[in-house]
Scaffold this motif. Structure first.
Motif, PDB file in Angstrom:
ATOM      1  N   PRO A 192       0.815  -1.230   0.000  1.00  0.00           N
ATOM      2  CA  PRO A 192       0.000   0.000   0.000  1.00  0.00           C
ATOM      3  C   PRO A 192       0.840   1.267   0.000  1.00  0.00           C
ATOM      4  O   PRO A 192       0.496   2.236  -0.687  1.00  0.00           O
ATOM      5  CB  PRO A 192      -0.832  -0.123   1.293  1.00  0.00           C
ATOM      6  CG  PRO A 192      -0.819  -1.569   1.622  1.00  0.00           C
ATOM      7  CD  PRO A 192       0.495  -2.090   1.150  1.00  0.00           C
ATOM      8  N   LEU A 193       1.945   1.272   0.765  1.00  0.00           N
ATOM      9  CA  LEU A 193       2.792   2.462   0.822  1.00  0.00           C
ATOM     10  C   LEU A 193       3.400   2.778  -0.543  1.00  0.00           C
ATOM     11  O   LEU A 193       3.384   3.932  -0.999  1.00  0.00           O
ATOM     12  CB  LEU A 193       3.893   2.264   1.863  1.00  0.00           C
ATOM     13  CG  LEU A 193       4.902   3.411   2.008  1.00  0.00           C
ATOM     14  CD1 LEU A 193       4.183   4.688   2.405  1.00  0.00           C
ATOM     15  CD2 LEU A 193       5.976   3.046   3.019  1.00  0.00           C
ATOM     16  N   ILE A 194       3.929   1.756  -1.217  1.00  0.00           N
ATOM     17  CA  ILE A 194       4.527   1.980  -2.535  1.00  0.00           C
ATOM     18  C   ILE A 194       3.456   2.411  -3.535  1.00  0.00           C
ATOM     19  O   ILE A 194       3.686   3.284  -4.388  1.00  0.00           O
ATOM     20  CB  ILE A 194       5.255   0.715  -3.012  1.00  0.00           C
ATOM     21  CG1 ILE A 194       6.433   0.399  -2.077  1.00  0.00           C
ATOM     22  CG2 ILE A 194       5.749   0.880  -4.441  1.00  0.00           C
ATOM     23  CD1 ILE A 194       7.194  -0.846  -2.451  1.00  0.00           C
ATOM     24  N   GLY A 195       2.257   1.833  -3.443  1.00  0.00           N
ATOM     25  CA  GLY A 195       1.175   2.237  -4.331  1.00  0.00           C
ATOM     26  C   GLY A 195       0.799   3.699  -4.149  1.00  0.00           C
ATOM     27  O   GLY A 195       0.587   4.424  -5.127  1.00  0.00           O
ATOM     28  N   VAL A 196       0.715   4.152  -2.897  1.00  0.00           N
ATOM     29  CA  VAL A 196       0.386   5.559  -2.638  1.00  0.00           C
ATOM     30  C   VAL A 196       1.498   6.472  -3.141  1.00  0.00           C
ATOM     31  O   VAL A 196       1.249   7.527  -3.738  1.00  0.00           O
ATOM     32  CB  VAL A 196       0.130   5.767  -1.133  1.00  0.00           C
ATOM     33  CG1 VAL A 196       0.047   7.251  -0.801  1.00  0.00           C
ATOM     34  CG2 VAL A 196      -1.156   5.071  -0.707  1.00  0.00           C
ATOM     35  N   VAL A 197       2.764   6.087  -2.900  1.00  0.00           N
ATOM     36  CA  VAL A 197       3.897   6.914  -3.325  1.00  0.00           C
ATOM     37  C   VAL A 197       3.907   7.088  -4.838  1.00  0.00           C
ATOM     38  O   VAL A 197       4.095   8.196  -5.359  1.00  0.00           O
ATOM     39  CB  VAL A 197       5.221   6.294  -2.831  1.00  0.00           C
ATOM     40  CG1 VAL A 197       6.419   6.973  -3.495  1.00  0.00           C
ATOM     41  CG2 VAL A 197       5.334   6.421  -1.320  1.00  0.00           C
ATOM     42  N   THR A 198       3.698   6.012  -5.572  1.00  0.00           N
ATOM     43  CA  THR A 198       3.716   6.112  -7.035  1.00  0.00           C
ATOM     44  C   THR A 198       2.543   6.940  -7.550  1.00  0.00           C
ATOM     45  O   THR A 198       2.687   7.687  -8.531  1.00  0.00           O
ATOM     46  CB  THR A 198       3.680   4.707  -7.661  1.00  0.00           C
ATOM     47  OG1 THR A 198       2.594   3.950  -7.085  1.00  0.00           O
ATOM     48  CG2 THR A 198       4.974   3.968  -7.409  1.00  0.00           C
ATOM     49  N   ASN A 199       1.383   6.826  -6.909  1.00  0.00           N
ATOM     50  CA  ASN A 199       0.247   7.650  -7.336  1.00  0.00           C
ATOM     51  C   ASN A 199       0.501   9.127  -7.068  1.00  0.00           C
ATOM     52  O   ASN A 199       0.143   9.990  -7.875  1.00  0.00           O
ATOM     53  CB  ASN A 199      -1.023   7.197  -6.624  1.00  0.00           C
ATOM     54  CG  ASN A 199      -2.267   7.833  -7.209  1.00  0.00           C
ATOM     55  OD1 ASN A 199      -2.459   7.839  -8.420  1.00  0.00           O
ATOM     56  ND2 ASN A 199      -3.111   8.384  -6.355  1.00  0.00           N
ATOM     57  N   VAL A 200       1.131   9.435  -5.932  1.00  0.00           N
ATOM     58  CA  VAL A 200       1.491  10.825  -5.636  1.00  0.00           C
ATOM     59  C   VAL A 200       2.497  11.340  -6.663  1.00  0.00           C
ATOM     60  O   VAL A 200       2.423  12.496  -7.105  1.00  0.00           O
ATOM     61  CB  VAL A 200       2.048  10.938  -4.204  1.00  0.00           C
ATOM     62  CG1 VAL A 200       2.666  12.315  -3.950  1.00  0.00           C
ATOM     63  CG2 VAL A 200       0.946  10.671  -3.188  1.00  0.00           C
TER      64      VAL A 200
END
Length: 274
Positions: A192-200
């Motif tokens: 989830p953290l990597i997914g949020v970072v890439t979306n940001v």
């Protein structure tokens, strides 16, 4: 399920999930015994799983709960494997059956409950990133206001689609990597953290394009291109994380010729005395 894979972009990866499950079966083929010993306990467990699948299907139809219908396929497949091949086949096929979970589309109300918090998180973090880069940005609701433009972080930009795909990729990697259990657990929990970072990163790049280039170029080039590049970037971050985890603890290589046993030292002294 096939109709939803075709009509909903968030679940278009559903066509690939069964193929990866077949790959898992092939990768674990050394566990497959052609003449398995089927125990009564395995047959009983398999029959109970098939009955459970039937109950799930029945409740899904008559209570109009769409999630239970497709989900009933998993216990049904596992139950059939146990009835036919016993516990040995169950050990062989359980990762492949478990991975099929990612081909099941979520009900609409669950997707809505997940997408709204992801929209808000993406808006706040992207605004902070743009401000850190020196670009004037203000967040109002799920809209980022720039100097002469604004970016609406709609449900399509919430990152839910990428999070679904990336969770499947992370779980698949944890099933095929020969790493300690704790390393694979860390990889899964970090999805989830990597997914949020890439979306940001995607929203921030779009904001930079709006600020320094034309709106048309930002919408048609940077926004779409950033969307295509986010998944490779997320996979790259996962590879870097796995590389770092591997080097946190180095396994000591013990020389087989060096023996620390008391009995061997005693024999060594006896041979020296001789």
């Amino acid at each position: 399920m096939g109709q939803r894979w075709l009509s909903e972009p968030d679940y278009s990866h559903g066509f690939v999930v069964p193929l990866f499950s077949i790959f898992l079966l092939w990768r674990r083929k050394e566990l497959l015994t052609l003449t398995p010993t089927v125990s009564p306990s395995a047959v009983l467990t398999g029959c109970l799983l098939v009955v459970l699948a039937g109950l799930m299907r029945w409740v899904g139809i008559y209570q109009q709960f769409d999630l239970l219908g497709p989900a009933s396929l998993l216990p049904a497949l596992m139950g059939v494997c146990l009835v036919i091949g016993g516990w040995s086949w169950g050990k062989w096929c359980w990762p492949a059956v478990f991975f099929l979970l990612f081909m099941i589309p979520l009900p609409g109300f669950i997707s809505g409950q997940l997408s709204h918090p992801l929209q808000r998180i993406g808006t706040i973090l992207s605004t902070f990133s743009l401000q850190t880069l020196g670009i004037p940005a203000i967040a109002r609701g799920n809209v980022i206001y720039l100097t002469e433009a604004r970016i609406g972080v709609v449900e399509a930009c919430s990152g839910l689609r990428m999070l679904n795909v990336f969770f499947a990729i992370t779980i698949g990697a944890s099933l095929i990597l020969k790493r300690p259990l704790w390393e694979r657990a860390v990889l899964v929990l970090s999805a989830p953290l990597i997914g949020v970072v890439t979306n940001v990163m995607r929203i921030t790049i779009t904001g930079i394009a709006h600020e320094f280039f034309s709106r048309e170029l930002a919408d048609h080039l940077f926004h779409d291109l950033a969307g295509l590049l986010m998944m490779p970037i997320a996979i790259g971050l996962l590879i870097v994380e796995a590389w770092l985890l591997k080097r946190l603890w180095l396994e000591e290589e013990v020389d087989a010729k060096v023996d620390l046993g008391f009995g061997d030292r005693k024999r060594l002294h006896a041979s020296e005395a001789t």
